[in-house]
Design an enzyme around this catalytic site. Structure first.
Site, PDB file in Angstrom:
ATOM      1  N   ILE A  50      64.258  61.830 -30.686  1.00 35.20           N
ATOM      2  CA  ILE A  50      63.972  62.883 -30.367  1.00 35.20           C
ATOM      3  C   ILE A  50      62.763  63.137 -31.529  1.00 35.20           C
ATOM      4  CG2 ILE A  50      64.143  65.588 -30.408  1.00 35.20           C
ATOM      5  CD1 ILE A  50      66.424  65.556 -30.203  1.00 35.20           C
ATOM      6  N   VAL A  82      66.410  60.770 -38.071  1.00 34.57           N
ATOM      7  CA  VAL A  82      67.065  62.679 -38.157  1.00 34.57           C
ATOM      8  C   VAL A  82      66.794  61.869 -36.231  1.00 34.57           C
ATOM      9  CG1 VAL A  82      67.196  64.602 -38.094  1.00 34.57           C
ATOM     10  CG2 VAL A  82      66.381  63.507 -40.268  1.00 34.57           C
ATOM     11  N   LYS A 137      70.211  64.648 -42.106  1.00 39.02           N
ATOM     12  CA  LYS A 137      69.854  64.728 -41.792  1.00 39.02           C
ATOM     13  C   LYS A 137      69.279  66.084 -41.379  1.00 39.02           C
ATOM     14  CE  LYS A 137      70.743  61.483 -37.673  1.00 39.02           C
ATOM     15  NZ  LYS A 137      72.207  60.878 -37.056  1.00 39.02           N
TER      16      LYS A 137
HETATM   17  N1  LIG Z   1      75.619  57.437 -35.980  1.00 37.85           N
HETATM   18  C1  LIG Z   1      74.482  58.272 -35.500  1.00 37.85           C
HETATM   19  C2  LIG Z   1      73.581  57.979 -35.604  1.00 37.85           C
HETATM   20  C3  LIG Z   1      72.042  57.891 -35.409  1.00 37.85           C
HETATM   21  O1  LIG Z   1      71.951  59.089 -36.503  1.00 37.85           O
HETATM   22  C4  LIG Z   1      74.791  59.220 -34.860  1.00 37.85           C
HETATM   23  O2  LIG Z   1      76.039  59.093 -33.763  1.00 37.85           O
HETATM   24  O3  LIG Z   1      74.269  60.159 -34.500  1.00 37.85           O
HETATM   25 NA    NA Z   2      63.483  61.456 -34.246  1.00 37.50          NA
END
Ligand SMILES: N[C@@H](CC=O)C(=O)O
Ligand code: NA
Ligand SMILES: NC(=O)C1=CN([C@@H]2O[C@H](COP(=O)(O)OP(=O)(O)OC[C@H]3O[C@@H](n4cnc5c(N)ncnc54)[C@H](OP(=O)(O)O)[C@@H]3O)[C@@H](O)[C@H]2O)C=CC1
Length: 425
Positions: free
Chosen positions: A135, A131, A204
């Protein structure tokens, strides 16, 4: 100093970042953990692509080289996708190896199963990188918000779409051009469909909802809208109204019920989320005691994401030293029902076309008045095809009122609603 041997599946954007960090930050990692971390074996699909690291690690296509190596205590899964990543993690846990993953698709979809399996085998399963990339948000919610009641988590949790929207609005780049660049920079998923259609952000938000509210939410249980249908006209009008268009995930507690959604939203230019540009992400966590807090940083990219993977690995290592492995990353469980559409209230930006004729605007205002919905700002622009584009910012209305408005406009037939985006002030 004792060594801890690591295995890894995947050596793409994130895997390469992990390998680089383990080497470059070896001294700091040893000072913090009291152990020396060594990446021993890396499983990839095409070893010929990775010959530059063939002297540093055992490069293989054979999963058994990890499974049957009792020296390897922690396995990092950075290959992505649900299958065969799920089966690989299951095999590793059954072989009593701790697992660190960056895989939100998998954790959001089959996380509960894997968490139970990890517990059964006294193993750690950690996924901070899943996620908001770099961060440190999951551990922060699990630890630092342990005593507070979180009422809302909202944020920009997809780097690719934020990169595209930033480039479209600030550099006048086309959608296609900006997406290509996001792919080149390694932010986008192997197949970027989930990024642009909002599903990646949905995964996420599902994981964030579990940490924030303790409730199990699946991505198919809430509405997800991406940026692939965003019209440049609305990006420009948003700016004229004093807003910037962002893909925003919201998880909100409403009267002990939970509401989750991912959709484009108009963010007031004075709101901190409006300042989050390119691949950066930000998550605003609101707690009853603490109020609003904001966590900002790179949401994608090799090294930032690797930092989250490494933070999990150091936690697993400390647990190994203290013999405290096997506890769930998120200890909070508090199942809640979903909020009813009448309970969820927001202001909306509505973008419509209607015939540029006397009486049409009145039809719109009548429908809105009948639904007890009203507007705070309205702009009408004539187009050359005898149609007018009308853009409105409403006062607060419920999701139920919005749904009724959409149906009433469909019944009218002459007024077309292009989009209804939440407004964040
Ligand atoms: N494809 C994702 C990669 C990270 O999680 C994004 O663009 O955020
Ligand atoms: Na994170
Ligand atoms: N990129 C980012 O910014 C972020 C990514 N993530 C997540 O991290 C994970 C990895 O992403 P990313 O590094 O970008 O992905 P990449 O596509 O760059 O890399 C994937 C790697 O997995 C390997 N691989 C694919 N299939 C198999 C298989 N069947 N067996 C063995 N190895 C395999 C590939 O091998 P080969 O190289 O030989 O083809 C490649 O090295 C994903 O879950 C993603 O969602 C999370 C946060 C940010």
């Amino acid at each position: 100093m004792d060594e801890i041997k690591l295995g890894m599946v995947g050596l793409g954007t994130v895997g390469s970042g992990v390998l680089a960090m383990v080497q470059k930050h070896a001294a700091k990692i040893s000072a913090v953990t009291g152990r020396q971390l060594v990446v021993k074996t890396v499983v990839v699909k095409n070893p010929q692509k990775h010959q530059q690291v063939a002297d540093l690690v055992h490069l293989t296509t054979e999963l058994d080289d990890l499974l049957n190596d009792s020296e390897i205590k922690i396995v990092i899964e950075v290959m992505g996708g649900i299958h065969p990543a799920k089966e690989i993690i299951e095999q590793m846990l059954r072989a009593h190896k701790h697992v660190v993953s960056a895989n939100k698709d998998l954790i959001a979809t089959a996380g509960q199963e894997l968490i139970a399996l990890a517990k059964q085998n006294h193993c750690d399963l950690m996924y901070e990188a899943s996620v908001a990339g770099g961060i440190p948000i999951l551990r922060t919610i699990a630890d630092s918000f342990a005593a507070d009641q979180i009422t809302e988590v909202k944020g920009i949790v997809n780097g690719t779409t934020n990169y595209i929207l930033t480039q479209m609005s600030q550099s006048n780049r086309s959608y296609e051009d900006a997406l290509k660049q996001a792919q080149k920079l390694g932010f986008a998923e192997a197949d970027p469909t989930n990024d642009v259609q909002g599903r990646d952000a949905g995964y996420k938000m599902a994981i964030l909802s579990r940490f924030a509210f303790g409730t199990n939410v699946a991505v198919d249980q809430f509405k997800v809208t991406g940026i692939d249908q965003v019209d440049q006209v609305d990006v420009q009008q948003a700016a004229a109204f004093g807003y910037t268009l962002k893909l925003v995930g919201i998880a909100r507690l409403v009267d002990q019920r939970v509401f989750v959604e991912v959709a484009p939203a108009l963010v007031n230019i004075h709101h901190p989320l409006a300042q989050v540009n390119n691949e950066n992400n930000a998550v605003m966590v609101t707690g009853r005691a603490v109020g609003d807090t904001l966590f900002y940083g790179p949401g994608a990219g090799g090294l930032p994401t690797a930092n989250s993977v490494l933070s999990d690995i150091t936690t697993v290592t400390k647990n190994m030293i203290l013999k405290t492995n096997g506890n769930s990353f998120n200890g909070y469980s508090h199942p809640l029902p979903f909020a009813d559409a009448t309970m969820v209230k927001d202001c909306y930006y509505l973008s419509l076309t209607l015939p540029d004729q006397p009486g049409e605007m009145q039809k719109l205002t009548t429908v809105m008045a009948e639904l007890n919905a009203s507007f705070s700002q309205i702009v009408q622009k004539a187009s050359d095809q005898g149609e007018a584009r009308v853009m409105i910012i409403t006062h607060q209305m419920s999701k139920a009122q919005l749904n009724q408005l959409e149906l009433a406009l469909q019944d009218l037939g002459t007024i077309q609603l292009h989009c209804a985006y939440r407004v964040i002030n």
